[in-house]
Design an enzyme around this catalytic site. Structure first.
Site, PDB file in Angstrom:
ATOM      1  N   ASP A  62       0.852  -1.187   0.000  1.00 33.98           N
ATOM      2  CA  ASP A  62       0.000   0.000   0.000  1.00 33.98           C
ATOM      3  C   ASP A  62       0.892   1.243   0.000  1.00 33.98           C
ATOM      4  O   ASP A  62       1.727   1.427   0.885  1.00 33.98           O
ATOM      5  CB  ASP A  62      -0.896  -0.012   1.241  1.00 33.98           C
ATOM      6  CG  ASP A  62      -1.772   1.214   1.313  1.00 33.98           C
ATOM      7  OD1 ASP A  62      -2.570   1.412   0.381  1.00 33.98           O
ATOM      8  OD2 ASP A  62      -1.661   1.975   2.285  1.00 33.98           O
ATOM      9  N   THR A  95      -3.382   5.293  -3.939  1.00 37.03           N
ATOM     10  CA  THR A  95      -2.294   6.035  -3.294  1.00 37.03           C
ATOM     11  C   THR A  95      -0.974   5.887  -4.055  1.00 37.03           C
ATOM     12  O   THR A  95      -0.199   6.830  -4.146  1.00 37.03           O
ATOM     13  CB  THR A  95      -2.103   5.553  -1.848  1.00 37.03           C
ATOM     14  OG1 THR A  95      -1.943   4.129  -1.839  1.00 37.03           O
ATOM     15  CG2 THR A  95      -3.309   5.900  -1.006  1.00 37.03           C
ATOM     16  N   THR A  96      -0.732   4.692  -4.597  1.00 36.69           N
ATOM     17  CA  THR A  96       0.504   4.481  -5.360  1.00 36.69           C
ATOM     18  C   THR A  96       0.427   5.224  -6.690  1.00 36.69           C
ATOM     19  O   THR A  96       1.390   5.893  -7.100  1.00 36.69           O
ATOM     20  CB  THR A  96       0.729   2.979  -5.609  1.00 36.69           C
ATOM     21  OG1 THR A  96       0.714   2.287  -4.351  1.00 36.69           O
ATOM     22  CG2 THR A  96       2.052   2.729  -6.283  1.00 36.69           C
ATOM     23  N   ASP A 399      -9.239  -0.576   2.485  1.00 39.23           N
ATOM     24  CA  ASP A 399      -9.226   0.057   1.162  1.00 39.23           C
ATOM     25  C   ASP A 399     -10.443  -0.358   0.340  1.00 39.23           C
ATOM     26  O   ASP A 399     -11.045   0.463  -0.353  1.00 39.23           O
ATOM     27  CB  ASP A 399      -7.944  -0.321   0.403  1.00 39.23           C
ATOM     28  CG  ASP A 399      -6.720   0.394   0.955  1.00 39.23           C
ATOM     29  OD1 ASP A 399      -6.890   1.288   1.803  1.00 39.23           O
ATOM     30  OD2 ASP A 399      -5.593   0.063   0.548  1.00 39.23           O
TER      31      ASP A 399
END
Length: 554
Positions: A62, A95-96, A399
């Site tokens: 994550d 997020t990445t 998530d």
């Protein structure tokens, strides 16, 4: 003397006692952050093992978790770390991707600046491109799901967890996420449906297979009933949540009582016991049958509650106490005193539920509250082999909950697998040709920067990224030139199949993402890139040196 004010050598020390760093180093810091996490992107991305200064190990892919644990010191790098945390807070997924896109935008902007394009022109072009991209997603790529069935929600949850540890268990956890979130549906003051993620309580228990994880409606506490003599279950409880202890009352510090007769001392001790007994009796007389306290309750008073058929739970964490109070319609009270100076239990501060029971989980007893009056709650019990696995399972499941929440509240999804980014690349390149200004160059670079997502997905899956991206661009170009009733218009849903190394219709394949996730990702990445682009130099002042104490050696 003029040499003091010279700024030709930007790495030289400043006359005010510090150092000046050019924008090039700022760019390198941002790219270094992206390089750390880019191999963890996608369903076949790799994990990172992070070990902190005390030896605690975290294994995750994550992006927000990895960057949070890196302890980045460079100011520009911290901007990207905050960017990932913001995306995690607002959307829960992507997020990445948001960090990789922001770094690629910076890299391409740097190439333009090297070719004597002013940063202000690049910034204007990026803002225009972002605005057009968000409009294109909402108008052309988003699929409205007016009457949300179960299948699209499971597909969204499955897409989110496919790149994480839970992806290997099929739709098992995806269906659990949809069920858990659907159970906590509520409405705001406008009557619009809301799905609070924090109403889904996640428990972790070691010692079983992940497929033995379960879900039930109700709020659970990792605390047992205070006494084994109490009932194991209580129907229709009247719940009081208190933030004080019920113990023997003692004199305040500094209070002295002078007595002449030993019998008076015994009377004082008896009165100290009676004060708390009266409080316990007052609570029971108000009809309370379940007491949740953030502090302790003495055994004497626990016995009183047990004999009256009530149950008590002590040492409840403050956060859990607030949730119980909110869900059951109770109030977290800190004292029984009222405005008149007397003590009483207000009926409005008592909550209710359908059932309170104590159940066994692994080696521990937990208390479960079912059918809360005000807000429904659901609890997911995750089972796993060790703490590292359970922590990553919790992050992955959270998530998926956030992704499902966004779809339920916005009602729009987009195809995944690099489909949106490739479509935007084709559209923005075409849009750039309609402009007759320098911003055209920045928009083209913005479009090309978005291709970093499908390229990195292909590379992480050990596939030929050049051939796949070329085919994908051709498909989306044909879809955008086709008429609405043409069969080619369906090509806009095509994206990457990373397991087979080919292209497919990702809407039919069930690879869906929240439309809000993509729009917020583009907006956040663009703003972060612009913030860093506006930095010309970084000037860092050195701390003033303290003079040595000549007597320090004595």
């Amino acid at each position: 003397m003029s040499g003091i004010f010279s700024t030709n050598n930007q790495d030289s020390a400043l006359f005010i006692g510090g150092s000046r760093v050019s924008g090039q180093e700022v760019l390198m810091a941002a790219l270094s952050i992206a390089n750390v996490i880019k191999t963890s992107l996608g369903p076949v991305g790799l994990d990172k093992m992070l070990v902190d200064d005390v030896g605690d190990v975290t294994i995750s892919n994550d992006g927000a978790t990895i960057l949070q644990l890196l302890e980045v010191e460079h100011p520009a790098g911290k901007i990207l770390v905050k960017l990932a945390q913001q995306q995690d807070t607002e959307v829960g997924d992507g997020t990445t991707s948001v960090v990789i896109i922001a770094a690629e935008l910076l890299r391409r902007a740097n190439e333009l600046i090297k070719n004597h394009i002013h940063p202000a022109t690049v910034i204007t072009g990026y803002r225009l491109a972002c605005k057009e991209a968000c409009k294109f997603i909402a108008d052309q790529m988003a699929l409205k799901v007016d009457k949300l069935g179960r299948d699209p929600l499971v597909s969204v949850a499955m897409t989110t967890i496919s790149s994480k540890i839970l992806g290997t268990y099929g739709t098992f956890f995806a269906e659990m996420a949809v069920d858990a979130l659907s159970a906590v549906k509520t409405s705001d003051f406008r009557g619009k449906a809301r799905y609070p993620v924090n109403a889904v309580n996640i428990f972790k228990a070691k010692g079983a297979s992940a497929r033995e994880s379960s879900y039930f409606t109700g709020y659970a506490l990792y605390r047992p009933f205070t006494s084994p003599a109490m009932k194991r279950s209580l129907k229709s409880p009247k719940i009081l949540v208190i933030d004080f202890d019920i113990t023997k009352t003692r004199m305040k510090m500094g209070v002295n009582i002078v007595i002449d007769n030993p019998d008076e001392l015994e009377a004082i001790r008896k009165r100290e016991m009676d004060i708390s007994s009266e409080r316990a009796r007052m609570i029971l007389d108000a009809g309370v049958t379940a007491v949740f306290s953030t502090r302790g309750i003495d055994d004497v008073y626990v016995k009183m509650f047990a004999e009256a058929g009530a149950i008590t739970v002590t040492r409840v964490p403050k956060e859990d106490a607030r949730r119980i109070a909110k869900g059951t319609g109770a109030a977290l009270i800190t004292t029984l005193a009222n405005l008149d100076g007397d003590e009483s239990v207000d009926a409005s501060s008592i909550g209710s539920a359908e059932l309170v029971e104590q159940v066994r989980l692994s080696d521990d007893d937990i208390v479960v509250i079912r059918g809360a009056k005000e807000q429904r709650a659901s609890t997911v019990i995750l089972r796993g082999a060790n703490d590292y696995m359970l922590d990553e399972m919790e992050r992955s499941f959270h998530d998926s909950l956030c992704a499902v929440k966004r779809v339920l509240e916005s009602g729009a999804v987009v195809p995944g697998g690099g489909s949106v980014e490739t479509a935007l690349d084709v559209y923005l390149e075409s849009f750039a040709t309609t402009l007759g200004s320098r911003e055209q160059l920045a928009i083209v670079e913005f479009a090309n920067a978005l291709l970093v997502i499908p390229k990195q997905l292909s590379v992480n899956a050990a596939k030929d990224s050049i051939e796949l991206i070329a085919k994908l661009r051709a498909y989306h170009s044909a879809a955008q030139k086709a008429t609405a009733d043409s069969s080619r218009s369906a090509l806009k849903n095509y994206g990457l199949d990373l397991y087979e190394g080919k292209l497919r219709d990702n809407v039919k394949a069930g690879v869906l993402e929240p439309a809000m996730s993509k729009i917020k990702m583009l907006k956040s990445a663009t703003e972060a890139a612009i913030n860093i682009l506006r930095i010309d130099d970084m000037i860092k002042l050195l701390p003033e040196k303290q003079e040595e104490d000549p007597h320090a050696h004595m």
